[in-house]
Design a protein around this motif. Structure first.
Motif, PDB file in Angstrom:
ATOM      1  N   LEU A 176       0.752  -1.107  -0.114  1.00 29.52           N
ATOM      2  CA  LEU A 176      -0.046   0.007  -0.045  1.00 29.52           C
ATOM      3  C   LEU A 176       0.951   1.386  -0.054  1.00 29.52           C
ATOM      4  O   LEU A 176       0.546   2.270  -0.712  1.00 29.52           O
ATOM      5  CB  LEU A 176      -0.819  -0.003   1.158  1.00 29.52           C
ATOM      6  N   LEU A 177       2.030   1.231   0.674  1.00 29.42           N
ATOM      7  CA  LEU A 177       2.899   2.266   0.724  1.00 29.42           C
ATOM      8  C   LEU A 177       3.412   2.642  -0.611  1.00 29.42           C
ATOM      9  O   LEU A 177       3.711   3.724  -0.925  1.00 29.42           O
ATOM     10  CB  LEU A 177       3.929   2.296   1.677  1.00 29.42           C
ATOM     11  N   TYR A 178       3.716   1.434  -1.263  1.00 23.95           N
ATOM     12  CA  TYR A 178       4.220   1.680  -2.587  1.00 23.95           C
ATOM     13  C   TYR A 178       3.182   2.254  -3.588  1.00 23.95           C
ATOM     14  O   TYR A 178       3.656   3.355  -4.442  1.00 23.95           O
ATOM     15  CB  TYR A 178       4.443   0.563  -3.343  1.00 23.95           C
ATOM     16  N   GLY A 179       2.145   2.173  -3.469  1.00 24.76           N
ATOM     17  CA  GLY A 179       0.830   2.804  -4.194  1.00 24.76           C
ATOM     18  C   GLY A 179       0.682   4.183  -3.761  1.00 24.76           C
ATOM     19  O   GLY A 179       0.383   4.895  -4.786  1.00 24.76           O
ATOM     20  N   ALA A 180       1.202   4.603  -2.658  1.00 24.66           N
ATOM     21  CA  ALA A 180       0.914   5.772  -2.310  1.00 24.66           C
ATOM     22  C   ALA A 180       2.246   6.517  -1.917  1.00 24.66           C
ATOM     23  O   ALA A 180       2.142   7.618  -1.128  1.00 24.66           O
ATOM     24  CB  ALA A 180       0.038   6.011  -0.884  1.00 24.66           C
ATOM     25  N   ARG A 181       3.231   6.306  -2.567  1.00 20.71           N
ATOM     26  CA  ARG A 181       4.496   6.624  -2.380  1.00 20.71           C
ATOM     27  C   ARG A 181       4.635   8.079  -2.704  1.00 20.71           C
ATOM     28  O   ARG A 181       3.986   8.807  -3.419  1.00 20.71           O
ATOM     29  CB  ARG A 181       5.495   5.967  -3.256  1.00 20.71           C
ATOM     30  N   GLY A 182       5.809   8.913  -2.080  1.00 21.35           N
ATOM     31  CA  GLY A 182       5.932  10.091  -2.268  1.00 21.35           C
ATOM     32  C   GLY A 182       7.561  10.348  -2.334  1.00 21.35           C
ATOM     33  O   GLY A 182       8.413   9.429  -2.274  1.00 21.35           O
ATOM     34  N   ARG A 183       8.030  11.882  -2.037  1.00 23.01           N
ATOM     35  CA  ARG A 183       9.442  12.042  -2.323  1.00 23.01           C
ATOM     36  C   ARG A 183       9.798  12.607  -1.002  1.00 23.01           C
ATOM     37  O   ARG A 183       9.128  13.112  -0.356  1.00 23.01           O
ATOM     38  CB  ARG A 183       9.592  12.910  -3.331  1.00 23.01           C
ATOM     39  N   PHE A 184      10.986  12.483  -0.805  1.00 23.27           N
ATOM     40  CA  PHE A 184      11.591  13.073   0.651  1.00 23.27           C
ATOM     41  C   PHE A 184      12.517  14.312   0.043  1.00 23.27           C
ATOM     42  O   PHE A 184      12.565  15.012   1.048  1.00 23.27           O
ATOM     43  CB  PHE A 184      12.801  11.976   0.998  1.00 23.27           C
ATOM     44  N   ASP A 185      12.584  14.431  -1.173  1.00 21.75           N
ATOM     45  CA  ASP A 185      13.430  15.517  -1.623  1.00 21.75           C
ATOM     46  C   ASP A 185      14.813  15.499  -1.163  1.00 21.75           C
ATOM     47  O   ASP A 185      15.479  16.375  -0.612  1.00 21.75           O
ATOM     48  CB  ASP A 185      12.627  16.868  -1.468  1.00 21.75           C
ATOM     49  N   ARG A 186      15.232  14.379  -0.930  1.00 26.33           N
ATOM     50  CA  ARG A 186      16.846  14.144  -0.273  1.00 26.33           C
ATOM     51  C   ARG A 186      17.441  13.026  -1.227  1.00 26.33           C
ATOM     52  O   ARG A 186      16.846  12.050  -1.281  1.00 26.33           O
ATOM     53  CB  ARG A 186      16.419  13.574   1.155  1.00 26.33           C
ATOM     54  N   VAL A 187      18.115  13.534  -2.177  1.00 30.45           N
ATOM     55  CA  VAL A 187      18.609  12.329  -3.128  1.00 30.45           C
ATOM     56  C   VAL A 187      20.129  12.144  -2.536  1.00 30.45           C
ATOM     57  O   VAL A 187      20.965  12.616  -2.293  1.00 30.45           O
ATOM     58  CB  VAL A 187      18.995  13.223  -4.626  1.00 30.45           C
ATOM     59  N   GLU A 188      20.165  10.762  -2.649  1.00 28.90           N
ATOM     60  CA  GLU A 188      21.399  10.056  -2.377  1.00 28.90           C
ATOM     61  C   GLU A 188      22.649  10.070  -3.334  1.00 28.90           C
ATOM     62  O   GLU A 188      22.123  10.178  -4.662  1.00 28.90           O
ATOM     63  CB  GLU A 188      21.246   8.633  -1.803  1.00 28.90           C
TER      64      GLU A 188
END
Length: 950
Positions: free
Chosen positions: A141-153
């Motif tokens: 479910l988290l995959y379907g509702a995923r978002g961004r952290f705006d922190r790129v490794e």
């Protein structure tokens, strides 16, 4: 010599029908009955759960929580079952279509009786794999509702959201697909092997019947070409999945660690050797899969076998041996230079994951001694110095405020409340029901009559009465409050609390509920809150009886259709069952609202163990007990102690994980702005998060890679003395104090640090809790060039003080037990004040009493009966003559010398106040049986009266 084929493979068995091998119908009936009972219990539990969720207004959440795992299970069961059944039935059909002899009826696993068994086996095995995937419904479910952290490794250039949301789902699906492929391969090979063995046996029996024509008939064989083709195509699928796993392994490197590494996450050898090897292996496995497909139709097997073995060898060499050689011969000779960029990545991303990259750092150089100006400027802080340890106070509440054996205090919470004297820090505890304390428990008394706790006890943290006991602001039954705390408790009943109690109670029955003891009679009440599942019909009562395993709920005549069942009354269990995808702090705390209601506040966390390059911490068992390298206090849950209605308030609306859960369960969460303002004033920075942050901060306060690598500036949590010779790590503690450059006091959670292996204090970290500053971290850094006494050094100074050690020795000789309270380190402007209360517990009395307060600064130590007296003595010097004489007189059992008379004030009003104080102190000493103190105070009273008479 001839072989008797008739005896071996003949038709002797045709003389009579073979005995039936089928199980009896009784066993079928038993299995069906067990299955029905299990299914019935499961359906009942689901039904009761549905009623409970609906009673909380969360029917939509329940449907999602039920339907999501069911949809995952059903979809994977269908796909997995079809995949396995198709392969296995195809294998059996191929065997069935190629009989060994012309006109011979096909035997083996393709017979009509075998096909249903094959399909059933496919469904069972696929069901087991689908069940494990359904248990991971949160990941999908988290995959379907995923978002961004705006922190790129910085290695692969992916946002942290890919590692938190997407990678776990891909790894889950990859593991499921690999298991299905491997299961199909093994099952198909087994079917071909069994089918070949059965056909070979049939051929031999046919040869036995035809005897002398062996040369003419020959020996039949299984069609190996079709079997080989089928298995090689399945192996091609598995090889392709191995390639996908190698490709995903590149990303997994960024969320793991290496043994004996000085930092978390991949280093030079991983990035330059192991990661390219994984990419190459992914390509090679894809080529092996292609080769297997080609060879399946060409007719050769050995090239594919050689290729697979070669790739496995390369996996070992390139994935393990070569990186180890790189680590040993390229990295270790010049490790810091090689690892520097990766250490910098670990520092930056670990600080970001734990919320340590936004700390306000302040250079702080405390001076040695306190001054009168500092004390005057920080009166708000001094008025809230905590003198009562929660363990000591819990004993006091148990003995003085439990009132009846069926009441219990489980914990003491620290908070702050407005009073006529300003904001005051308090300690409070809920008086909860403990059914084990009922003298004659019956089903009616446990489930219908004694249903709730009642009220609370509250004390200011800094006040002590004449007997060395706390001053109760809220107390007794019915609950009453004393000035300066004017807030009335209008709804004192506690149906939902921290205690586990009984699993359910039934309210609004023909039996009135016990409310609280009242003289010879007991006060009674009837619950009229919002919670509860209506009992309703007989069938629903039967469902409750099955769910709780309690027949009484079905048979009781006191229960009516309008009665309601209150269940999951332990607040931690309640919110975990409602929202198991959050982690919860182990210390819920009680709040008395402005409306006079009792509510609980629980801190809830979003967390992950997949944040790239971030070092993990093992959380305590009450918070889930799992490793986490990302933790946020995103939600505060409020549960009314009477109504039991939970409200989930999002306090970090920009946090990506809670944003995903809000998209999944939109009806569960509310914005923080919807929380009543009176509750916002009681927010506390949670201890579990702060402890994890301080543990990480011991290493990651360092931002330079070379210093971090060499371990030059490691910090640790100081130790403090709790009993004679017993030292424990210093826990974080709440204080009400004024930060430097701030105008007002505020509620903080703080913890000091010492250098690793040293006892001097190097810094302290504070988390702010008040509105407008909530969640901000402040670090006061003392610097490396200044000696500041740490808690252990202050404890040593206390032990080395002759006056204090003499008093402790006297108490020990008298058979009493001395309890040393928490040593509080309190910054006051540019100086530090250390405060440690001392409690005395007599052998004949289990109730500890506050007997002394020890205070210290960078130069001096003083101990007196009260905090104010100790401060006065501290400011008067290390050896305040008047108090030293008084202490010596108490120890030696003699009256004060005549020279002490000069300490009496000259002013008439002050002299009268001194006489009254001495008279009051003498009365308290007489009540406590302290004859030496009684003599001292009577002597002081006599001299004061003589001077008044003069």
């Amino acid at each position: 010599m001839s072989i008797d084929f008739e005896s071996l493979f003949g038709d002797k068995g045709r003389a009579g029908p073979a005995p039936s091998a089928r199980p009896s119908r009784l066993w079928y009936l038993v299995l069906v009955a067990v299955g029905l009972l299990f299914g019935l219990r499961l359906l009942v539990d689901v039904y009761i759960d549905a009623l409970w969720f609906d009673s909380l207004g969360q029917a939509a959440l329940f449907r999602t929580r039920i339907l999501a795992p069911l949809a995952i299970f059903g979809g994977l069961l269908l796909l997995g079952g079809l995949w396995l059944a198709a392969n296995w039935l195809w294998a059996s059909r191929r065997l069935a279509s190629e009989a060994a002899f012309p006109g011979q009826r096909a035997a083996g696993p393709a017979s009509r009786g075998a096909r249903p068994l094959i399909a059933l086996a496919a469904l069972v095995l696929a069901g087991g794999l689908a069940l494990s995937a359904a248990g991971a419904w949160q990941t999908l479910l988290l995959y379907g509702a995923r978002g961004r952290f705006d922190r790129v490794e910085p290695i692969l250039g992916r946002d942290a959201g890919f590692y938190v949301f997407e990678l776990p789902a891909w790894q889950l699906l990859h593991g499921l697909a690999s298991s299905l492929a491997l299961t199909a391969i093994l099952g198909t090979a087994l079917i071909y092997a069994l089918g070949g063995a059965i056909e070979a046996g049939g051929a031999l029996r046919e040869l036995g019947r035809r005897r002398g024509r062996v040369r003419e008939l020959g020996v039949p064989a299984v069609a190996l070409g079709a079997a080989r083709r089928h298995l090689m195509l399945l192996l091609a699928v598995y090889a392709l999945l191995l390639g996908v796993g190698a490709w995903l392994g590149r990303f997994a490197l960024l969320t793991g660690t290496r043994p004996n590494s000085v930092f978390f996450g991949p280093g030079f050898a991983d990035i330059t050797a192991r990661m390219p090897a994984y990419a190459a292996l992914a390509l090679l496995w894809a080529l092996v899969a292609l080769l297997l497909v080609v060879l399946a139709f060409v007719g050769r097997t050995w090239p594919a076998l050689v290729a697979a073995l070669a790739v496995l060898g390369l996996r070992l060499l390139a994935g393990e041996v070569y990186p180890s050689l790189v680590q040993q011969y390229r990295v270790q000779p010049n490790e810091l230079a090689r690892e520097r960029p990766y250490i910098e990545h670990a520092i930056a991303l670990t600080r970001a994951a734990w919320g340590l990259d936004g700390i306000d750092e302040v250079d702080y150089e405390p001076r040695g001694a306190l001054s009168a100006e500092l004390l005057d400027a920080n009166r708000g802080t001094l008025d809230n110095v905590r003198l009562w340890d929660w363990q000591v106070l819990l004993d006091y509440f148990e003995q003085k405020q439990s009132i009846r054996p069926y009441y219990d205090f489980r914990d003491v919470d620290i908070d702050r409340y407005p009073t006529a004297d300003g904001i005051r820090q308090v300690e409070l505890a809920a008086r909860e029901l403990q059914p084990a304390g009922l003298r004659n428990p019956t089903w009616i008394s446990r489930h219908l009559e004694y249903t709730h706790g009642y009220g609370l006890a509250m004390v200011p943290v800094d006040e002590v009465d004449g007997r060395g006991q706390p001053v109760l602001w809220t107390r007794d039954l019915p609950v009453s409050s004393s000035p300066p705390f004017e807030r009335e408790v209008r709804q004192p009943r506690i149906y939902f609390g921290e205690g586990d109690g009984v699993p359910y109670v039934v309210v609004d029955t023909l039996t009135d509920e016990f409310d609280y003891p009242l003289g010879d009679e007991n006060a009674r009440t009837v619950y009229d809150g919002a919670d509860g599942v209506r009992v309703g019909s007989v069938l629903r009562r039967l469902a409750f009886a099955l769910h709780f395993g309690d027949i009484e709920i079905l048979l009781s005549n006191d229960i009516e259709p309008s009665s309601r069942v209150l269940m999951r009354r332990q607040i931690a269990e309640r919110v975990r069952h409602l929202a198991p995808f959050l982690a919860y702090d182990g210390d819920p705390y009680l709040v008395l609202t402005e409306a006079g209601r009792l509510v609980w506040i629980l801190d809830a966390y979003t967390l992950s163990d997949r944040f790239p390059y971030a070092e993990p911490v093992r959380l305590p068992a009450e918070a889930g007990g799992r490793n986490a390298n990302y933790l946020r206090n995103s939600v505060k849950v409020v549960v009314d102690a009477y109504d039991g209605q939970p409200a989930f308030y999002v306090v970090e609306p920009d946090e990506p994980i809670i944003q995903a859960w809000q998209r999944i369960f939109p009806g569960l969460f509310q914005p923080a702005e919807a929380m009543p303002e009176g509750l916002v004033a009681h927010w506390r920075y949670p201890e579990t998060l702060f402890q994890a942050q301080t543990r990480i901060f011991e290493r990651y306060h360092v931002t330079r890679a070379d210093v971090f690598y060499n371990g030059e500036d490691l910090w640790s949590v100081p130790m403090e003395t709790r009993a004679q010779g017993d030292s424990v790590p210093m826990e974080p503690y709440y204080v009400t104090m004024r930060l430097r450059d701030e105008e007002t006091t505020e509620f903080l959670l703080m913890r000091p640090f010492t250098p690793a292996g040293k006892k001097n204090m190097i810094a302290w970290l504070a988390a702010r809790s008040d509105p407008g500053h909530y969640g901000h971290l402040v670090l006061y850094n003392f610097g490396k060039g200044r000696q500041v006494d740490g808690p252990e050094q202050i404890e040593s100074r206390i032990d080395n003080n002759t006056e204090i050690s003499a008093q402790l020795t006297l108490w020990s000789q008298a058979g009493s037990r001395t309890i040393r309270g928490n040593l509080l380190v309190i910054p006051l402007g540019d100086a530090l004040l250390y405060v440690e209360p001392l409690y005395l517990q007599a052998e004949s009395n289990a109730l500890p009493e506050l007997k002394r307060v020890i205070v210290a600064d960078g130069e001096r130590v003083a101990m007196r009966e009260t905090f104010e007296a100790a401060l006065t003595a501290l400011m008067g010097g290390a050896r305040d003559t008047g108090d030293a004489e008084r202490l010596g007189a108490e120890i030696e059992g003699r009256p004060l010398p005549d020279a002490a008379a000069s300490a009496l004030p000259e002013d008439l009003a002050a002299l009268i106040a001194t006489a009254r104080e001495a008279e009051s102190a003498a009365g308290r000493a007489l009540e406590a049986g302290d004859w030496r103190r009684f003599g001292v105070e009577m002597d002081r009273l006599s001299r004061a009266l003589e001077r008044l008479g003069a």
